[in-house]
Design a protein around this motif. Structure first.
Motif, PDB file in Angstrom:
ATOM      1  N   TRP A  63     -91.952   4.638  76.350  1.00 51.94           N
ATOM      2  CA  TRP A  63     -91.838   5.745  77.317  1.00 51.94           C
ATOM      3  C   TRP A  63     -90.711   5.485  78.311  1.00 51.94           C
ATOM      4  CZ3 TRP A  63     -93.428   5.659  82.713  1.00 51.94           C
ATOM      5  CH2 TRP A  63     -93.380   6.909  83.340  1.00 51.94           C
ATOM      6  N   ARG A  64     -90.645   4.271  78.835  1.00 50.96           N
ATOM      7  CA  ARG A  64     -89.582   3.914  79.768  1.00 50.96           C
ATOM      8  C   ARG A  64     -88.227   4.003  79.071  1.00 50.96           C
ATOM      9  NH1 ARG A  64     -88.112   3.226  83.472  1.00 50.96           N
ATOM     10  NH2 ARG A  64     -88.182   1.207  84.536  1.00 50.96           N
ATOM     11  N   GLY A  65     -88.160   3.537  77.823  1.00 54.20           N
ATOM     12  CA  GLY A  65     -86.906   3.567  77.092  1.00 54.20           C
ATOM     13  C   GLY A  65     -86.433   4.970  76.773  1.00 54.20           C
ATOM     14  N   ALA A  66     -87.384   5.907  76.680  1.00 55.15           N
ATOM     15  CA  ALA A  66     -87.048   7.306  76.431  1.00 55.15           C
ATOM     16  C   ALA A  66     -86.713   8.052  77.718  1.00 55.15           C
ATOM     17  CB  ALA A  66     -88.201   7.997  75.711  1.00 55.15           C
ATOM     18  N   GLY A  67     -86.709   7.325  78.830  1.00 49.79           N
ATOM     19  CA  GLY A  67     -86.331   7.939  80.105  1.00 49.79           C
ATOM     20  C   GLY A  67     -87.471   8.137  81.071  1.00 49.79           C
ATOM     21  N   GLY A  68     -88.661   7.624  80.762  1.00 54.69           N
ATOM     22  CA  GLY A  68     -89.800   7.759  81.665  1.00 54.69           C
ATOM     23  C   GLY A  68     -89.570   7.043  82.985  1.00 54.69           C
ATOM     24  N   ASP A  69     -90.010   7.669  84.062  1.00 51.94           N
ATOM     25  CA  ASP A  69     -89.781   7.153  85.418  1.00 51.94           C
ATOM     26  C   ASP A  69     -91.096   6.631  86.001  1.00 51.94           C
ATOM     27  OD1 ASP A  69     -89.131   6.620  88.023  1.00 51.94           O
ATOM     28  OD2 ASP A  69     -88.560   8.678  88.550  1.00 51.94           O
ATOM     29  N   GLY A 216     -95.562   6.429  72.999  1.00 52.08           N
ATOM     30  CA  GLY A 216     -94.855   6.322  74.265  1.00 52.08           C
ATOM     31  C   GLY A 216     -93.559   7.101  74.273  1.00 52.08           C
ATOM     32  N   ALA A 217     -92.802   7.007  73.176  1.00 57.72           N
ATOM     33  CA  ALA A 217     -91.539   7.739  73.102  1.00 57.72           C
ATOM     34  C   ALA A 217     -91.772   9.242  73.159  1.00 57.72           C
ATOM     35  CB  ALA A 217     -90.800   7.364  71.820  1.00 57.72           C
ATOM     36  N   ALA A 218     -92.807   9.706  72.466  1.00 58.74           N
ATOM     37  CA  ALA A 218     -93.114  11.139  72.490  1.00 58.74           C
ATOM     38  C   ALA A 218     -93.517  11.597  73.886  1.00 58.74           C
ATOM     39  CB  ALA A 218     -94.223  11.451  71.481  1.00 58.74           C
ATOM     40  N   LEU A 219     -94.272  10.766  74.597  1.00 62.74           N
ATOM     41  CA  LEU A 219     -94.634  11.102  75.978  1.00 62.74           C
ATOM     42  C   LEU A 219     -93.389  11.199  76.859  1.00 62.74           C
ATOM     43  CD1 LEU A 219     -97.761   8.801  76.446  1.00 62.74           C
ATOM     44  CD2 LEU A 219     -97.784  11.305  76.429  1.00 62.74           C
ATOM     45  N   GLY A 220     -92.345  10.466  76.484  1.00 62.26           N
ATOM     46  CA  GLY A 220     -91.093  10.497  77.237  1.00 62.26           C
ATOM     47  C   GLY A 220     -90.126  11.570  76.779  1.00 62.26           C
ATOM     48  N   HIS A 342     -80.680   2.194  71.481  1.00 62.03           N
ATOM     49  CA  HIS A 342     -79.983   2.487  72.745  1.00 62.03           C
ATOM     50  C   HIS A 342     -80.958   3.032  73.800  1.00 62.03           C
ATOM     51  CE1 HIS A 342     -76.248   1.678  70.719  1.00 62.03           C
ATOM     52  NE2 HIS A 342     -76.467   2.634  69.840  1.00 62.03           N
ATOM     53  N   LEU A 343     -82.012   2.281  74.028  1.00 63.14           N
ATOM     54  CA  LEU A 343     -83.025   2.693  74.996  1.00 63.14           C
ATOM     55  C   LEU A 343     -82.507   2.526  76.419  1.00 63.14           C
ATOM     56  CD1 LEU A 343     -86.160   0.991  73.408  1.00 63.14           C
ATOM     57  CD2 LEU A 343     -85.535   3.408  73.258  1.00 63.14           C
ATOM     58  N   ALA A 344     -83.112   3.294  77.316  1.00 61.66           N
ATOM     59  CA  ALA A 344     -82.773   3.173  78.734  1.00 61.66           C
ATOM     60  C   ALA A 344     -83.242   1.830  79.262  1.00 61.66           C
ATOM     61  CB  ALA A 344     -83.431   4.310  79.521  1.00 61.66           C
ATOM     62  N   GLU A 345     -82.474   1.257  80.151  1.00 65.10           N
ATOM     63  CA  GLU A 345     -82.862  -0.003  80.786  1.00 65.10           C
ATOM     64  C   GLU A 345     -84.040   0.241  81.733  1.00 65.10           C
ATOM     65  OE1 GLU A 345     -81.786  -2.814  79.959  1.00 65.10           O
ATOM     66  OE2 GLU A 345     -79.939  -2.361  78.878  1.00 65.10           O
ATOM     67  N   PRO A 346     -84.915  -0.771  81.906  1.00 58.74           N
ATOM     68  CA  PRO A 346     -84.867  -2.136  81.350  1.00 58.74           C
ATOM     69  C   PRO A 346     -85.682  -2.300  80.074  1.00 58.74           C
ATOM     70  CG  PRO A 346     -86.516  -2.044  83.067  1.00 58.74           C
ATOM     71  CD  PRO A 346     -85.956  -0.650  82.954  1.00 58.74           C
ATOM     72  N   LEU A 351     -88.784  -5.107  75.598  1.00 54.49           N
ATOM     73  CA  LEU A 351     -89.207  -5.102  74.202  1.00 54.49           C
ATOM     74  C   LEU A 351     -88.732  -6.355  73.479  1.00 54.49           C
ATOM     75  CD1 LEU A 351     -88.699  -1.329  73.364  1.00 54.49           C
ATOM     76  CD2 LEU A 351     -90.876  -2.570  73.437  1.00 54.49           C
ATOM     77  N   THR A 352     -87.573  -6.864  73.847  1.00 53.55           N
ATOM     78  CA  THR A 352     -87.122  -8.135  73.281  1.00 53.55           C
ATOM     79  C   THR A 352     -88.096  -9.255  73.638  1.00 53.55           C
ATOM     80  OG1 THR A 352     -84.797  -7.466  73.349  1.00 53.55           O
ATOM     81  CG2 THR A 352     -85.253  -9.832  73.263  1.00 53.55           C
ATOM     82  N   GLY A 353     -88.564  -9.245  74.874  1.00 55.98           N
ATOM     83  CA  GLY A 353     -89.562 -10.227  75.283  1.00 55.98           C
ATOM     84  C   GLY A 353     -90.840 -10.108  74.470  1.00 55.98           C
ATOM     85  N   LEU A 354     -91.239  -8.881  74.137  1.00 58.30           N
ATOM     86  CA  LEU A 354     -92.434  -8.673  73.320  1.00 58.30           C
ATOM     87  C   LEU A 354     -92.220  -9.173  71.894  1.00 58.30           C
ATOM     88  CD1 LEU A 354     -93.560  -5.137  74.513  1.00 58.30           C
ATOM     89  CD2 LEU A 354     -94.744  -7.302  74.920  1.00 58.30           C
TER      90      LEU A 354
END
Length: 363
Positions: A63-69, A216-220, A342-346, A351-354
């Motif tokens: 969700w965060r990567g898709a632009g969720g705030d 999550g991506a769909a929610l975003g 190309h997800l939005a930061e961070p 996800l790399t940590g996961l």
């Protein structure tokens, strides 16, 4: 940033959302029929008694990567929606422990064992084991029903929920299909690596990583291309995660895994590790090694010394090294897909940590 849902403390906020929902969900039925309190407390204790919260975490970062705030108006609703995945997980684990006749989970008695003990301690009529079995089925069913309630009641716009619902529906079906495939494979005795990978893809990759990411991506508001790339990432990572779990099931420290060493063998799990062990031993013409592995699968009375022998055989024939190589390959392809997203930061760093957490060696 919204002080209620900071990225850095996500597991605590998942816990908060679950505790709040579980506290509310059972109030009315307990007032009507107080005797069901024990079953509801069994579910609450199970859900709030531990767990990595991986599924909500994958969903949140998609969700965060898709632009969720996290400081926006939808953050609390998204938190509730992704936290409901833990109730699906509770259902799956409670029923899985019953199917596998497991005595412990996270270092504590499983729901059916604890319920059987309650029956015996109270001197109730009938069989304690039968009561424990029935209670575990019902508590797991309650978790599944409440997961739907928690997800559906998330305070989010109707269009947002409609976009996420296909991922939710697919995830529920896939986890049950994967569980059935697992049970069927054990029953048919299919010891092929191909059968093991089918289970890994459906039961673990889809349910643990792919669909949470999709949700999550769909929610975003993510488009089809981003969702497809995340599904590719999640598919490879999910299988790698399961392969690591398979290794831990045989070689892991019980103080870390929460289950006795060798339980996967005793339960008859047809993992890629044991499938490769049998195949590689056969290719070498080592019938004794192949027999050691075959005899261990499904042997409920397998002793620790016999588990040690299986470990030696799996290492000697090259099965452990082969699984480690597969984990490395899948991790590399997963990371390549993550880069293409190309997800939005961070989100990329999180996800790399996961990825590291899900695939690292801990034995």
């Amino acid at each position: 940033m919204n002080a209620l849902v900071p990225d850095a403390d996500l597991p605590a906020h998942v816990e908060r959302a679950l505790a709040g929902f579980l506290g509310r969900a059972g109030e009315e039925i307990v007032r009507t029929e107080p005797s069901v309190r024990a079953g509801i407390e069994a579910l609450s204790g199970f859900v709030l008694g531990g767990g990595k919260r991986l599924r909500p975490t994958f969903a949140w970062w998609a969700w965060r990567g898709a632009g969720g705030d996290p400081a926006g108006p939808d953050a609390e609703g998204v938190l509730q929606a992704v936290s409901s995945l833990e109730l699906i997980q509770a259902c799956a684990l409670i029923h899985d422990d019953l199917i596998d006749s497991s005595d412990s989970r996270r270092g504590s008695p499983t729901v059916h064992i604890a319920s059987a003990k309650l029956h015996a301690d109270r001197g109730w009529l009938g069989s304690p084991a039968t009561f424990g079995l029935a209670t575990a089925v019902l508590v797991g069913d309650l978790a599944l029903a409440w997961a739907d309630d928690m997800f559906a009641d998330a305070p989010l716009p109707a269009a947002t929920m409609a976009a996420a619902r296909p991922a939710w529906r697919a995830m529920r079906t896939e986890v049950l299909a994967g569980q059935y495939l697992d049970v069927r494979t054990q029953a048919t005795g299919d010891a092929s690596p191909e059968a093991a990978l089918k289970i890994d893809k459906l039961k673990t990759a889809a349910y643990t990583v792919q669909r949470p990411l999709h949700l999550g991506a769909a929610l975003g508001g993510a488009g089809e291309q981003l969702i497809a790339t995340l599904l590719e990432f999640g598919g490879d990572l999910g299988v790698a995660f399961q392969l690591r779990d398979d290794l831990l099931g045989v070689f892991g420290d019980p103080s870390v895994t929460g289950k006795p060493a060798g339980d996967d063998l005793r339960e008859g799990k047809r993992t890629l590790l044991v499938a490769l062990g049998q195949r590689l031993a056969a290719e070498r013409g080592d019938t004794a090694a192949a027999r050691v592995v075959a005899d261990a699968i499904g042997n409920a009375g397998l002793r620790d010394a016999e588990v040690d022998t299986v470990r030696e055989v799996l290492t000697e024939v090259g099965a452990v090294a082969a699984v480690e190589r597969r984990i490395d390959e899948l991790t590399a392809t997963a990371m390549a897909a993550l880069d293409r997203a190309h997800l939005a930061e961070p989100a990329p760093a999180a996800l790399t940590g996961l990825v590291v957490k899900a695939t690292q060696r801990t034995y």
